[in-house]
Design a protein around this motif. Structure first.
Motif, PDB file in Angstrom:
ATOM      1  N   CYS A 170       0.863  -1.195   0.008  1.00 56.13           N
ATOM      2  CA  CYS A 170      -0.032   0.052  -0.130  1.00 56.13           C
ATOM      3  C   CYS A 170       0.817   1.258  -0.015  1.00 56.13           C
ATOM      4  O   CYS A 170       2.098   1.225   0.822  1.00 56.13           O
ATOM      5  N   LEU A 171       0.457   2.146  -0.730  1.00 62.73           N
ATOM      6  CA  LEU A 171       1.213   3.649  -0.813  1.00 62.73           C
ATOM      7  C   LEU A 171       0.315   4.565   0.232  1.00 62.73           C
ATOM      8  O   LEU A 171      -0.958   4.712   0.415  1.00 62.73           O
ATOM      9  N   ILE A 172       1.188   5.123   1.203  1.00 58.44           N
ATOM     10  CA  ILE A 172       0.612   5.987   2.050  1.00 58.44           C
ATOM     11  C   ILE A 172       0.844   7.566   1.665  1.00 58.44           C
ATOM     12  O   ILE A 172       1.802   7.875   1.327  1.00 58.44           O
ATOM     13  N   PHE A 173      -0.283   8.132   1.938  1.00 60.80           N
ATOM     14  CA  PHE A 173      -0.153   9.868   1.690  1.00 60.80           C
ATOM     15  C   PHE A 173      -1.148  10.537   2.447  1.00 60.80           C
ATOM     16  O   PHE A 173      -1.981  10.122   3.228  1.00 60.80           O
ATOM     17  N   GLU A 174      -1.051  11.869   2.209  1.00 54.42           N
ATOM     18  CA  GLU A 174      -2.264  12.889   3.005  1.00 54.42           C
ATOM     19  C   GLU A 174      -3.355  12.695   2.580  1.00 54.42           C
ATOM     20  O   GLU A 174      -3.676  12.499   0.982  1.00 54.42           O
ATOM     21  N   ALA A 175      -4.338  12.491   3.266  1.00 51.35           N
ATOM     22  CA  ALA A 175      -5.737  12.303   2.938  1.00 51.35           C
ATOM     23  C   ALA A 175      -6.283  13.597   2.335  1.00 51.35           C
ATOM     24  O   ALA A 175      -5.857  14.864   2.732  1.00 51.35           O
ATOM     25  N   GLN A 176      -7.088  13.765   1.292  1.00 56.38           N
ATOM     26  CA  GLN A 176      -7.683  14.890   0.778  1.00 56.38           C
ATOM     27  C   GLN A 176      -9.186  14.723   0.863  1.00 56.38           C
ATOM     28  O   GLN A 176      -9.805  13.511   0.845  1.00 56.38           O
ATOM     29  N   PRO A 177      -9.924  16.000   1.483  1.00 53.40           N
ATOM     30  CA  PRO A 177     -11.258  15.788   1.535  1.00 53.40           C
ATOM     31  C   PRO A 177     -11.878  15.297   0.234  1.00 53.40           C
ATOM     32  O   PRO A 177     -11.496  15.642  -0.849  1.00 53.40           O
ATOM     33  N   SER A 178     -13.162  14.325   0.271  1.00 53.71           N
ATOM     34  CA  SER A 178     -13.581  14.015  -0.761  1.00 53.71           C
ATOM     35  C   SER A 178     -15.185  14.143  -0.555  1.00 53.71           C
ATOM     36  O   SER A 178     -15.779  14.482   0.555  1.00 53.71           O
TER      37      SER A 178
END
Length: 181
Positions: A170-178
């Motif tokens: 899995c790739l981990i990244f900053e969440a973006q509001p959806s």
């Protein structure tokens, strides 16, 4: 050590315990997940505080156990899940395992972090039919780095039979509001 009948009874009891909450199906709002870790979000889902994912109803499975780096899903194989060969479709099995290994990674997300699956590998070792009353997909993180996490999982029956096993990256990244659909 419990026998298959005792294990099945314990699994059924856990499912009833969770279903007492009368879970809503849908997507959590940004306000419901803000400031929560991945483990806290999933725990809130099990407790019925935030909605369960729609796929859990469609494919008849739910989260039954959570801990840091670990997620356990339980599913009931149904005739409706069959392929033309007369066994449960491999996609149902893959989805259950993907959910377990992915959510094992999810339990290690800090607030504001998320992940996506880069790779999922499944090994099917025994056919599943609706005669298997319940199965459990147990996912456990192998490694969690700053950008990449790996996990492994096993799909087992109450008698300990191994039906399939999987690994994920899995790739981990900053969440973006959806936006909700």
């Amino acid at each position: 050590m419990m026998n298959a009948a005792d294990t099945l009874a314990a699994w059924q009891a856990r499912e009833q315990e969770i279903n007492v909450h009368g879970h809503e199906i849908g997507l959590a709002s940004p306000e419901q997940v803000a400031g929560r870790t991945g483990l806290q979000i999933l725990q809130a889902m099990v407790a019925g505080e935030i909605p369960r994912a729609p796929i859990s109803r469609t494919l008849n499975f739910l989260i039954v156990e959570l801990a840091e780096g670990r997620a356990v899903f339980q599913g009931r194989p149904l005739f409706e899940h069959y392929n033309p060969l007369g066994t449960v479709h491999g996609g149902w099995i893959a989805t259950l395992l993907d959910s377990a290994v992915g959510c094992a990674v999810h339990t290690l997300m800090e607030p504001g972090k998320t992940y996506t699956t880069l790779e999922l590998k499944i090994n099917y070792v025994k056919a599943v039919t609706h005669k298997v009353p319940l199965v459990r997909a147990v996912g456990e993180v192998i490694h969690r780095g700053g950008r990449i996490a790996t996990a492994e999982g096993k799909l087992v029956g109450p008698d300990g039979t191994l039906y399939a096993h999987a690994t994920t990256t899995c790739l981990i990244f900053e969440a973006q509001p959806s936006a909700k659909p």
